[in-house]
Design a protein around this motif. Structure first.
Motif, PDB file in Angstrom:
ATOM      1  N   SER A   1      10.027   7.111   1.986  1.00 16.95           N
ATOM      2  CA  SER A   1       8.596   6.850   2.073  1.00 16.95           C
ATOM      3  C   SER A   1       8.308   6.911   0.007  1.00 16.95           C
ATOM      4  O   SER A   1       8.244   5.761  -0.321  1.00 16.95           O
ATOM      5  CB  SER A   1       7.206   8.574   1.714  1.00 16.95           C
ATOM      6  OG  SER A   1       7.908   9.218   0.615  1.00 16.95           O
TER       7      SER A   1
ATOM      8  N   LYS B   1      -2.753  10.241  -2.430  1.00  9.81           N
ATOM      9  CA  LYS B   1      -2.423   8.484  -1.782  1.00  9.81           C
ATOM     10  C   LYS B   1      -0.510   8.823  -1.352  1.00  9.81           C
ATOM     11  O   LYS B   1      -0.922   7.975  -0.118  1.00  9.81           O
ATOM     12  CB  LYS B   1      -3.014   7.872  -2.303  1.00  9.81           C
ATOM     13  CG  LYS B   1      -4.481   8.686  -2.773  1.00  9.81           C
ATOM     14  CD  LYS B   1      -5.447   7.496  -2.815  1.00  9.81           C
ATOM     15  CE  LYS B   1      -7.215   7.782  -3.063  1.00  9.81           C
ATOM     16  NZ  LYS B   1      -7.633   5.862  -3.617  1.00  9.81           N
ATOM     17  N   ALA B   2       0.195   8.905  -1.972  1.00  7.37           N
ATOM     18  CA  ALA B   2       1.812   8.514  -1.899  1.00  7.37           C
ATOM     19  C   ALA B   2       2.130   9.903  -0.896  1.00  7.37           C
ATOM     20  O   ALA B   2       2.241   9.204  -0.105  1.00  7.37           O
ATOM     21  CB  ALA B   2       2.162   8.663  -3.137  1.00  7.37           C
TER      22      ALA B   2
ATOM     23  N   ASN C   1       0.144  11.449   1.017  1.00  8.10           N
ATOM     24  CA  ASN C   1      -0.777  11.121   2.418  1.00  8.10           C
ATOM     25  C   ASN C   1      -0.140   9.922   2.911  1.00  8.10           C
ATOM     26  O   ASN C   1      -0.333  10.389   4.178  1.00  8.10           O
ATOM     27  CB  ASN C   1      -2.616  10.732   1.898  1.00  8.10           C
ATOM     28  CG  ASN C   1      -3.158  12.667   1.415  1.00  8.10           C
ATOM     29  OD1 ASN C   1      -2.454  13.004   2.164  1.00  8.10           O
ATOM     30  ND2 ASN C   1      -4.273  11.525   0.981  1.00  8.10           N
ATOM     31  N   SER C   2       0.196   9.194   2.445  1.00  6.89           N
ATOM     32  CA  SER C   2       0.772   7.888   2.925  1.00  6.89           C
ATOM     33  C   SER C   2       2.260   8.105   3.993  1.00  6.89           C
ATOM     34  O   SER C   2       2.674   7.483   4.898  1.00  6.89           O
ATOM     35  CB  SER C   2       1.247   6.682   1.737  1.00  6.89           C
ATOM     36  OG  SER C   2       1.607   5.076   2.442  1.00  6.89           O
TER      37      SER C   2
ATOM     38  N   LEU D   1       1.271   9.907   7.097  1.00  7.02           N
ATOM     39  CA  LEU D   1       0.956   8.592   8.186  1.00  7.02           C
ATOM     40  C   LEU D   1       2.270   8.185   8.545  1.00  7.02           C
ATOM     41  O   LEU D   1       2.623   7.616   9.159  1.00  7.02           O
ATOM     42  CB  LEU D   1       0.473   7.684   7.396  1.00  7.02           C
ATOM     43  CG  LEU D   1      -0.106   6.541   8.388  1.00  7.02           C
ATOM     44  CD1 LEU D   1      -0.930   7.332   9.638  1.00  7.02           C
ATOM     45  CD2 LEU D   1      -1.543   6.006   7.466  1.00  7.02           C
TER      46      LEU D   1
ATOM     47  N   THR E   1       7.143   1.250   5.887  1.00  4.47           N
ATOM     48  CA  THR E   1       7.482   1.694   4.508  1.00  4.47           C
ATOM     49  C   THR E   1       7.158   1.135   4.169  1.00  4.47           C
ATOM     50  O   THR E   1       5.885   0.985   3.085  1.00  4.47           O
ATOM     51  CB  THR E   1       8.545   2.216   4.844  1.00  4.47           C
ATOM     52  OG1 THR E   1       9.192   3.472   4.880  1.00  4.47           O
ATOM     53  CG2 THR E   1       8.327   2.863   2.826  1.00  4.47           C
TER      54      THR E   1
ATOM     55  N   LEU F   1       2.674  -0.185   4.285  1.00  2.00           N
ATOM     56  CA  LEU F   1       1.916   1.022   3.570  1.00  2.00           C
ATOM     57  C   LEU F   1       2.483   1.312   2.523  1.00  2.00           C
ATOM     58  O   LEU F   1       0.846   1.436   1.594  1.00  2.00           O
ATOM     59  CB  LEU F   1       2.877   2.677   3.894  1.00  2.00           C
ATOM     60  CG  LEU F   1       2.566   2.303   5.554  1.00  2.00           C
ATOM     61  CD1 LEU F   1       3.276   3.973   6.035  1.00  2.00           C
ATOM     62  CD2 LEU F   1       1.013   3.095   5.974  1.00  2.00           C
TER      63      LEU F   1
ATOM     64  N   ARG G   1       0.140  -1.137   0.145  1.00  2.00           N
ATOM     65  CA  ARG G   1      -1.706  -0.973   0.287  1.00  2.00           C
ATOM     66  C   ARG G   1      -1.514  -0.237  -0.118  1.00  2.00           C
ATOM     67  O   ARG G   1      -3.152  -0.025  -0.829  1.00  2.00           O
ATOM     68  CB  ARG G   1      -1.873   0.115   1.958  1.00  2.00           C
ATOM     69  CG  ARG G   1      -1.678  -1.007   3.297  1.00  2.00           C
ATOM     70  CD  ARG G   1      -1.829  -0.344   4.778  1.00  2.00           C
ATOM     71  NE  ARG G   1      -1.325  -0.592   5.940  1.00  2.00           N
ATOM     72  CZ  ARG G   1      -1.832  -0.103   6.780  1.00  2.00           C
ATOM     73  NH1 ARG G   1      -2.057   1.233   7.450  1.00  2.00           N
ATOM     74  NH2 ARG G   1      -1.338  -0.729   7.961  1.00  2.00           N
ATOM     75  N   LEU G   2      -1.015   0.809  -0.999  1.00  2.00           N
ATOM     76  CA  LEU G   2      -1.210   1.487  -1.833  1.00  2.00           C
ATOM     77  C   LEU G   2      -1.477   0.990  -2.653  1.00  2.00           C
ATOM     78  O   LEU G   2      -2.138   1.429  -4.359  1.00  2.00           O
ATOM     79  CB  LEU G   2       0.473   2.450  -2.202  1.00  2.00           C
ATOM     80  CG  LEU G   2       0.254   3.739  -0.907  1.00  2.00           C
ATOM     81  CD1 LEU G   2       1.721   4.764  -1.223  1.00  2.00           C
ATOM     82  CD2 LEU G   2      -1.179   5.060  -0.770  1.00  2.00           C
TER      83      LEU G   2
END
Length: 831
Positions: free
Chosen positions: A651, A671-672, A674-675, A678, A781, A784, A787-788
């Protein structure tokens, strides 16, 4: 790594429980064998067992209630071992002592002076006034008076209010009813440990010293069970440190009058509040009042011990180091359950659902269902208590030089460093002591076996055989298995299966034999994790060997050179430094002891040179003939953690700035993570992740903490409490991108690090084509991650800044430099 000792005798590893008959306690020391009554079966008695029911035994029920109301026998709770509590005026006396504490008064004076300095700077006080000194003195008195009022309010909200003996008798009866209805087989303790604890308590009472209980924390039942035990044995109830999240209407007041002291989850920079807490802790320890706080801070959602939290423990240590308290007694406590009430809620939290705030409505709505549960029993074990003063003196004696002002000057960086070192040693010693006395419950044995098998399910006979093997291994490792008298193993397994229930363990009928399988592997992993501390060294060695074994071929191709094995073990041990509790003997000694243990158990074969040094390690012929079942057991134990670390590392690749963007964008840490979760869920369902437990939020969080410690990621914490922690991938770890497509490339420092973790992962049929996997996983990866970055630059609803202020950037640079300097001083290799 500790070597397997000789098998521990069952009598010594599991002392008989207390026998309760009427109002009398019969304490049976270890090794006691009760003469077998004629025409009766052996029966094990618990410290507390199910009470009389009004429906089934109304007269006995009423008699029991009347005994509590009138305070007959031990129920009176009026001749306790320790300092007097539960009398009218207790709270007033305690408040008075806290508020008059010299440390608090000194802090109030300092804060008043600091405020006066601000007011002078702002021109509110003019030094040129002829009556300046008078006005200043009056203003100081006003500020001190106001601070005193605030301190009094803080103290009243915080302290426990042990005011009424009648109340505590009723509270004991109520909570005993609740606990023993849910845990229908009662609360069990070791007789020899309780005998020892009573002797220590009597001696401590004479010296007016406190016993500081430091229990493990898996459930809200932890502190209830310890209070019940202390009440039943006639010991002064400990004051229990509790988070103020439990201080909600009605329940909060009840707990505070039963012994809870409320503290904030975070103190921030509130110097007055910190001083009030320290003064209260000092007052309790100076008065010899028993004290209880949880070494892990919050409840473990994973089943295993968490790393120590040093908040309240630092206050206790400061009391002794400063000399304000001469000594106090430390008593580590292990609490184990057949089944933990909250595990279903833990699973939801670990899968990313927000934690629900405790409230009375939920308690009342869940009450009837909890009372109807059949959760088995609770086993509480007490380590031998020890002197904190002796521990501190021993730690200081190991120092090459003792900084001046160790007892008082906490502003001195050298003093702070030494105190932190002592505090860390204290925390990990307590965790080690808890592990040493923990008992393994039948449910943990069953859960471990079911999650360490290659097949989908297992027959009853094979399940019993593996549980028996695991029981022997637990004892050989110096662990303890819950004591069940003379009950046959098949009966104990049946009992464990019944407690776990069909929601966790299913059975397929209509086959040649009933076949049991894990229904909810994620929740069952909580019980597996209760055993992993005993075998973590063997597990790490096994997955380090797996880097060769997974290649296949003949035995010679699967052997691993000792130095290669050692390097991978060092890497994994460092990777999991915050995940597991390791012995402090050093890598070489621990590895040698573990290999010798595995060799003695016929799991591995060790080739040695003419000097006796190990040159090569491989699986033994016996283990191969047995289908690698014992070797596989160790691998299966730790593979979910390997997967989680690999997932966390992968990640990080997504934290590489997208093409055309520079690296000064900072991402919210939560948030990182949570990503990353996911990403893990997606990879699991696409077959690139073998274990759904790998998306465990707690384990991913631990991995990110290790990455921060090793400066793989840089993390900044703002002084503004409204701004959450933010992070970025350290520039030296950023992977490259394809100059034309902008795609992440499977190369560089971070990718090599990820591949090193991956070399110990369980091989899966979807993962054998490395190039395909790397391109697919990296694409996902990167998507995602993009998006962050987009969300960070927009700021979201909270408008969290994606760039750092000058002050924050300076703090980050300082942290990076100090981390590198620390690694250099420690002589420790970077991950």
């Amino acid at each position: 790594m500790s070597h397997d000792g000789d098998p521990v005798d069952e009598a010594s590893s599991s002392a008989p429980d207390l026998q309760i008959l009427g109002d009398e306690i019969t304490l049976q020391p270890s090794g006691f064998v009760e003469p077998k009554p004629v025409a009766q079966e052996d029966k094990e008695e618990a410290l507390m067992n199910h009470s009389h029911s009004f429906r089934s035994e109304p007269l006995q029920f009423l008699r029991e209630v009347s005994l509590y109301v009138s305070g007959q026998g031990w129920r009176a709770y009026d001749r306790v071992i320790g300092q007097p509590v539960f009398y009218s005026g207790f709270s007033e006396n305690m408040t008075s002592m806290v508020l008059s504490a010299p440390l608090l008064q000194k802090r109030i004076a300092q804060l008043a002076e600091a405020r006066l300095a601000v007011e002078e700077k702002e021109g509110l006080l003019n030094k040129d006034d002829k009556d300046y000194e008078t006005k200043r003195a009056q203003r100081r008195n006003t500020i001190e008076s106001w601070l005193q009022e605030v301190a009094e309010k803080l103290t009243d909200n915080m302290i426990c209010k042990m005011e009424s003996n009648t109340f505590i008798r009723g509270a004991y009866y109520l909570t005993m009813q609740l606990v023993t209805r849910a845990y229908h087989q009662g609360i069990h303790v070791s007789s020899e440990e309780v005998l020892r604890l009573r002797r220590v308590a009597e001696l401590a009472a004479k010296k007016k010293q406190s016993i500081v209980f430091l229990p493990s924390h898996r459930s809200h039942v932890d502190y209830v069970s310890l209070q019940l035990i202390c009440y039943r044995l006639g010991l002064t109830l400990p004051v229990v440190v509790a988070g103020d999240n439990l201080n909600f209407p009605i329940v909060g007041a009840f707990l505070q009058h039963a012994g809870a002291m409320w503290i904030r989850r975070s103190f921030g920079d509130d110097a007055l509040y910190t001083a009030v807490v320290q003064s209260y802790v000092d007052t309790l320890l100076q008065g010899g009042y028993n004290f209880e706080c949880f070494i892990e801070g919050g409840r473990s959602r994973t089943g295993k011990l968490l790393p120590p939290k040093f908040g309240i423990l630092s206050f206790v240590l400061d009391s002794v180091l400063s000399g304000r308290v001469e000594d106090t007694i430390i008593c580590p406590v292990s609490t184990q359950y057949d089944k933990v009430i909250e595990t279903e809620g833990y699973v939801n939290e670990l899968l990313g659902m927000p934690k629900k705030k405790e409230n009375l409505a939920d308690l009342l709505s869940n009450g009837p269902s909890i009372l109807s549960l059949k959760l088995g029993r609770v086993d509480v074990r007490f380590h031998e208590p020890w002197s904190l003063r002796k521990f501190v003196d021993n730690q200081i004696s190991k120092l090459s030089s003792i900084p001046t002002g160790l007892s008082t000057d906490q502003h001195n960086p050298e003093v702070r460093a030494v105190r932190e070192k002592i505090l860390r040693a204290l925390g990990y010693k307590v965790l080690s002591d808890i592990n040493a006395v923990s008992v393994v419950m039948p449910t943990a044995l069953i859960g471990t076996v079911l999650l360490t098998l290659r097949g989908r399910g297992v027959g009853k006979g094979e399940l019993i055989r593996r549980v028996e093997w695991l029981t022997c291994r637990v004892r050989a490792k110096g662990g303890r298995v819950a004591h069940f008298g003379n009950a046959p193993l098949s009966e104990i397994v049946d009992r464990g299966l019944e407690v776990l229930g069909k929601d966790l363990v299913g059975v397929v009928e209509g086959l040649a034999e009933p076949t049991y399988y894990a229904v909810d592997r994620f929740q069952l992993s909580f019980y597996r994790n209760m055993t992993i501390h005993l075998f973590v060294y063997e597990a790490i060695v096994s997955v380090a060997m797996y880097t060769r074994i997974k290649r296949g071929g003949g035995p010679a191709f699967q052997d691993i050179p000792y130095e290669e094995l050692k390097a991978q073990v060092l890497f994994l041990s460092s990777l999991f430094r915050g995940e597991f509790i390791f012995a402090g003997a050093g890598l070489a000694a621990n590895l040698d002891a573990t290999l010798r243990g595995l060799e003695a158990d016929h799991v591995v074969r060790l080739d040695r040179d003419e000097k006796g040094n190990i040159t090569t390690v491989g699986l033994s012929d016996e283990e191969r003939k047995a289908g690698r079942e014992n070797y596989d057991f160790y691998c299966f134990l730790i593979w979910p953690f390997i997967e989680a670390s690999w997932l966390a590392a992968v990640s990080l690749m997504g934290l590489t700035p997208p093409k055309g963007k520079n690296g000064d964008v900072w991402i919210e840490e939560a948030k990182a993570q949570n990503s990353a979760q996911l990403l893990g869920k997606t990879l699991y369902h696409q077959g690139d992740l073998s274990y759904f437990e790998a998306v465990n939020k707690e384990t991913l969080k631990n991995s990110y903490t290790r990455f921060e410690q090793e400066q793989i990621i840089n993390v900044v914490k703002s002084k503004d409490t409204k701004i959450p922690r933010r992070l970025r991938l350290d520039p030296s770890w950023r992977p490259s991108r394809d100059p034309e497509t902008g795609a992440l490339l499977a190369e560089g420092k971070l990718w090599d690090f990820t591949e090193k973790i991956a070399s110990s992962r369980r091989e899966g049929k979807n993962r054998r084509d490395g190039a395909t996997v790397s391109s697919r996983v990296l694409r996902l990866t990167d998507e995602l991650g993009r998006r962050l970055f987009d969300e960070a630059e927009k700021g979201g609803k909270a408008k969290v800044p994606s760039r750092l202020s000058k002050e924050e950037q300076e703090a980050v640079d300082l942290n990076v430099k100090s981390a590198r300097r620390r690694r250099t001083l420690e002589g420790r290799a970077h991950l």
